[in-house]
Design a protein around this motif. Structure first.
Motif, PDB file in Angstrom:
ATOM      1  N   PRO A   1     -12.478 -15.443  22.858  1.00 57.47           N
ATOM      2  CA  PRO A   1     -11.735 -16.027  23.995  1.00 57.47           C
ATOM      3  C   PRO A   1     -12.331 -15.680  25.351  1.00 57.47           C
ATOM      4  N   ASP A   2     -12.710 -14.434  25.553  1.00 55.05           N
ATOM      5  CA  ASP A   2     -13.293 -14.039  26.838  1.00 55.05           C
ATOM      6  C   ASP A   2     -14.672 -14.672  27.047  1.00 55.05           C
ATOM      7  N   GLN A   3     -15.421 -14.833  25.975  1.00 55.09           N
ATOM      8  CA  GLN A   3     -16.733 -15.477  26.103  1.00 55.09           C
ATOM      9  C   GLN A   3     -16.583 -16.952  26.478  1.00 55.09           C
ATOM     10  N   ILE A   4     -15.600 -17.625  25.907  1.00 60.15           N
ATOM     11  CA  ILE A   4     -15.353 -19.018  26.294  1.00 60.15           C
ATOM     12  C   ILE A   4     -14.946 -19.088  27.757  1.00 60.15           C
TER      13      ILE A   4
ATOM     14  N   GLU B   1     -23.478  -9.588  21.308  1.00 62.80           N
ATOM     15  CA  GLU B   1     -22.602 -10.455  22.107  1.00 62.80           C
ATOM     16  C   GLU B   1     -23.411 -11.545  22.811  1.00 62.80           C
ATOM     17  N   SER B   2     -24.592 -11.211  23.279  1.00 63.55           N
ATOM     18  CA  SER B   2     -25.405 -12.226  23.958  1.00 63.55           C
ATOM     19  C   SER B   2     -25.850 -13.315  22.993  1.00 63.55           C
ATOM     20  N   ILE B   3     -26.072 -12.958  21.723  1.00 57.21           N
ATOM     21  CA  ILE B   3     -26.409 -13.959  20.713  1.00 57.21           C
ATOM     22  C   ILE B   3     -25.194 -14.844  20.442  1.00 57.21           C
ATOM     23  N   MET B   4     -24.003 -14.254  20.427  1.00 55.22           N
ATOM     24  CA  MET B   4     -22.775 -15.048  20.282  1.00 55.22           C
ATOM     25  C   MET B   4     -22.657 -16.066  21.410  1.00 55.22           C
ATOM     26  N   VAL B   5     -22.975 -15.626  22.622  1.00 52.71           N
ATOM     27  CA  VAL B   5     -22.893 -16.531  23.772  1.00 52.71           C
ATOM     28  C   VAL B   5     -23.967 -17.612  23.687  1.00 52.71           C
TER      29      VAL B   5
ATOM     30  N   LEU C   1     -35.530 -31.080  23.036  1.00 55.95           N
ATOM     31  CA  LEU C   1     -34.948 -29.860  22.495  1.00 55.95           C
ATOM     32  C   LEU C   1     -34.851 -28.748  23.529  1.00 55.95           C
ATOM     33  N   TRP C   2     -35.774 -28.726  24.482  1.00 52.94           N
ATOM     34  CA  TRP C   2     -35.764 -27.666  25.492  1.00 52.94           C
ATOM     35  C   TRP C   2     -34.452 -27.652  26.274  1.00 52.94           C
ATOM     36  N   LEU C   3     -33.817 -28.819  26.415  1.00 57.56           N
ATOM     37  CA  LEU C   3     -32.537 -28.880  27.115  1.00 57.56           C
ATOM     38  C   LEU C   3     -31.457 -28.116  26.363  1.00 57.56           C
ATOM     39  N   ASN C   4     -31.540 -28.109  25.040  1.00 62.94           N
ATOM     40  CA  ASN C   4     -30.605 -27.324  24.229  1.00 62.94           C
ATOM     41  C   ASN C   4     -30.929 -25.839  24.317  1.00 62.94           C
ATOM     42  N   GLU C   5     -32.151 -25.507  23.871  1.00 62.48           N
ATOM     43  CA  GLU C   5     -32.490 -24.110  23.683  1.00 62.48           C
ATOM     44  C   GLU C   5     -32.784 -23.384  24.987  1.00 62.48           C
ATOM     45  N   GLY C   6     -33.343 -24.089  25.958  1.00 61.51           N
ATOM     46  CA  GLY C   6     -33.577 -23.459  27.249  1.00 61.51           C
ATOM     47  C   GLY C   6     -32.272 -23.047  27.911  1.00 61.51           C
ATOM     48  N   HIS C   7     -31.267 -23.924  27.867  1.00 63.89           N
ATOM     49  CA  HIS C   7     -29.975 -23.593  28.470  1.00 63.89           C
ATOM     50  C   HIS C   7     -29.252 -22.500  27.686  1.00 63.89           C
ATOM     51  N   ALA C   8     -29.299 -22.569  26.353  1.00 63.77           N
ATOM     52  CA  ALA C   8     -28.647 -21.524  25.567  1.00 63.77           C
ATOM     53  C   ALA C   8     -29.285 -20.161  25.831  1.00 63.77           C
ATOM     54  N   THR C   9     -30.606 -20.131  25.945  1.00 63.81           N
ATOM     55  CA  THR C   9     -31.297 -18.884  26.268  1.00 63.81           C
ATOM     56  C   THR C   9     -30.949 -18.419  27.672  1.00 63.81           C
ATOM     57  N   TRP C  10     -30.811 -19.382  28.580  1.00 60.21           N
ATOM     58  CA  TRP C  10     -30.446 -19.055  29.968  1.00 60.21           C
ATOM     59  C   TRP C  10     -29.106 -18.334  30.021  1.00 60.21           C
ATOM     60  N   TYR C  11     -28.092 -18.895  29.371  1.00 57.76           N
ATOM     61  CA  TYR C  11     -26.753 -18.287  29.449  1.00 57.76           C
ATOM     62  C   TYR C  11     -26.659 -17.019  28.611  1.00 57.76           C
TER      63      TYR C  11
ATOM     64  N   TYR D   1     -25.558 -13.757  30.610  1.00 59.66           N
ATOM     65  CA  TYR D   1     -24.450 -12.942  30.106  1.00 59.66           C
ATOM     66  C   TYR D   1     -24.885 -11.486  29.978  1.00 59.66           C
ATOM     67  N   ALA D   2     -26.089 -11.269  29.444  1.00 62.07           N
ATOM     68  CA  ALA D   2     -26.595  -9.902  29.319  1.00 62.07           C
ATOM     69  C   ALA D   2     -26.774  -9.253  30.689  1.00 62.07           C
ATOM     70  N   GLU D   3     -27.175 -10.047  31.673  1.00 59.36           N
ATOM     71  CA  GLU D   3     -27.340  -9.515  33.028  1.00 59.36           C
ATOM     72  C   GLU D   3     -25.998  -9.126  33.629  1.00 59.36           C
ATOM     73  N   GLU D   4     -25.006  -9.999  33.495  1.00 59.77           N
ATOM     74  CA  GLU D   4     -23.720  -9.753  34.145  1.00 59.77           C
ATOM     75  C   GLU D   4     -22.861  -8.741  33.397  1.00 59.77           C
ATOM     76  N   LYS D   5     -22.935  -8.742  32.073  1.00 58.11           N
ATOM     77  CA  LYS D   5     -22.047  -7.888  31.282  1.00 58.11           C
ATOM     78  C   LYS D   5     -22.694  -6.574  30.861  1.00 58.11           C
TER      79      LYS D   5
END
Length: 536
Positions: free
Chosen positions: A272-275, A327-331, A351-361, A365-369
């Motif tokens: 829930p918090d990750q969403i 947790e970052s992998i979950m995100v 595909l880069w639009l999928n995986e690049g954005h998922a890697t970005w977030y 998340y790892a940076e902020e949390k």
């Protein structure tokens, strides 16, 4: 009868067309059909640069109704019925479906028996009469679905310790059921799974009924949003299904081995918090439900199947992995629900639009949390980027996979290499414009497909200037462009031996060994000073 009436030439009023002329038209139509039927069956495709024979032209699927009967063991074929409702986009004498790794027993088109033949990994269907452009049709295929993998072929059913799950990306849904297996043709899904009592079955979407009779249970699920075939998920096992509520009352359900429910609960409670965190970045969650499928299987990967992401249970049980990393992998998988699932790639080169954005977030998340600076990871990625491009192509023009190694497109260039391009874009247009771009992208293309040109156009619109030249270098260049704001960053020249070894390793792995495969040792050492985790 209805099909015949639908395709019979009508006699216009007051034209004087004779019965002889009408008979001639009918004879001509039959002749065309016979000629088409006599031509040899051949595989078709929608022209995807990376998967030439994936998908099929001439129709657009509106919905799939899939029924699977599980025999109680995961090494024997499931009996299955696939019903496809579609609309033709061209006049068709016959049509192709993607299907392999199962036995077809019969095919009907609009209730009438149709002839069929195999051609490569296509099922070629010839209806009794031609199908005019703009007509609706229903295709019913009775078949088996073999869960035992073919040697050297990735994807499809995944055998777990107590049943089955699915991993269909990028081109393996048609190893499970007949379909138009390309992300550009999304459709609604109804999925029915019949199991012996004692098993639990869960699929994409929301539950739509449970029927128990004669020692068997049939579970029905329906999606509320269109879905690409590669994102279909079915879990069958001795499973527990914990439920909870997410932001704004969103129903959440997870699927875990029943014996491990208590041990896995602390991880499940994080969703829930990750969403909520993802919603704070890009806007409302795009689907009707979400959850984690923690499979007791050795896959080496995680996968963003729509509304029910697939994970190896072992990822959450490995004590050497820090919590922030898991947790970052979950995100990463959660963010795919926006980037890749709700907004699907128009072609696999996107595909880069999928995986690049998922890697970005994942990295954000790892940076902020966990206070893991993104700049360190991006600097390491910049150093390796030229080598990634040499081995796998630039982010938006990945090299085609080798025969039998189609997951070879999941290389570092579309993960950290693509996230690096997003990092450069944020530096180029500013944080505020970048964040507005991200929200606008998922809002404008929700439930649809989009490609690189769409992203470039939207970014230019929001930036108020043409960014075509910027993206040309970052997405298509042989060499990595200078990083805005970091003139001191230098790429490391690719080593030929390392390139060859890396490419071979990527192509040999299944898709979500992608974190190991997609992140170099340098980037991993900066972002997570520990051994690489399984997963993407």
């Amino acid at each position: 009868m209805l099909l015949t009436l639908r395709t019979r030439p009508r006699r216009p009023k007051n034209t004087g067309i004779s019965r002889h002329r009408t008979a001639a038209l009918l004879a001509s139509a039959v002749s065309v059909c016979l000629l088409a039927a006599s031509a040899p069956a051949a595989p078709l495709g929608v022209g995807d640069r990376l998967f030439p024979y994936l998908g099929n032209p001439g129709y657009d699927v509106a919905s799939y109704d899939l029924s699977f009967t599980y025999p109680g063991t995961n090494d024997k074929p499931l009996r299955a019925v696939t019903v496809i409702d579609a609309r033709t986009t061209a006049d068709l004498d016959r049509l192709n479906l993607d299907f392999a790794h199962g036995k077809v027993e019969s095919v009907e088109v609009d209730g009438l028996p149709a002839t069929f033949a195999d051609a490569g990994e296509d099922l070629v269907v010839t209806p009794r009469v031609p199908l005019p452009k703009g007509s609706w049709l229903r295709i019913t295929v009775r078949h088996t679905s073999d869960p035992v993998p073919t040697e050297g072929r990735d994807g499809g059913w995944v055998q777990t310790s107590d049943g089955l799950a699915m991993a269909n990306q990028a081109d393996a849904a048609h190893l499970v059921f007949p379909c138009n297996d390309h992300p550009s043709d999304k459709a609604m899904f109804t999925i029915r799974i019949t199991t012996p009592d004692g098993y639990t079955a869960v699929a994409n979407g929301l539950p739509a009924g449970v029927d128990r009779a004669g020692g068997k249970t049939t579970w029905t699920y329906r999606t509320q949003h269109p879905m690409a075939t590669e994102l279909a998920q079915v879990s069958i096992g001795r499973s527990a299904v914990p439920r909870r509520t997410g932001p704004h009352g969103l129903p959440l359900r997870d699927v875990v081995p029943a014996a491990d429910r208590k041990a896995l609960e602390p991880w499940l409670a994080k969703t829930p918090d990750q969403i909520a965190w993802m919603e704070s970045k890009v806007g409302p969650y795009p689907f009707e439900t979400y959850g984690l499928l923690m499979a007791q299987a050795s896959t080496g990967f995680e996968l963003e199947t729509q509304t029910l992401s697939l994970f190896e249970k072992a990822l959450f049980m490995e004590p050497a992995l820090p919590k922030w990393y898991v947790e970052s992998i979950m995100v990463h998988e959660l963010s795919h629900q926006w980037f890749g699932d709700s907004v699907s790639p128009r072609a696999w080169s996107d595909l880069w639009l999928n995986e690049g954005h998922a890697t970005w977030y994942e990295a954000l998340y790892a940076e902020e949390k966990a206070h893991k600076p993104m700049v360190d990871r991006m600097k390491a990625a910049y150093s390796a980027s030229d080598g990634w491009r040499a081995a796998g192509g630039p982010p938006a023009a990945p090299k085609p996979p080798k025969d039998g190694q189609k997951i070879g497109i999941f290389r570092p260039n579309v993960y950290d290499g693509a996230a690096l391009a997003l990092y450069a874009l944020r530096a180029e247009i500013g944080r505020e414009a970048f964040e507005r771009l991200e929200r606008t992208w998922v809002r404008e293309h929700r439930d649809g497909t989009a490609g690189t040109a769409d992203f470039v156009g939207l970014a230019s619109r929001i930036a108020g200037r043409d960014l075509g030249g910027f993206f040309q270098g970052w997405l298509y260049g042989e060499k990595t462009p200078p990083m805005p704001g970091h003139p001191d960053w230098k790429p490391t020249p690719p080593a030929k031996k390392a390139q060859g070894k890396q490419t071979q390793t990527k192509a040999a792995r299944t898709k979500a060994a992608r974190t190991k495969a997609a992140r170099t040792k340098e980037a991993q050492a900066k972002a997570a000073p520990l051994k690489a985790a399984p997963g993407e």
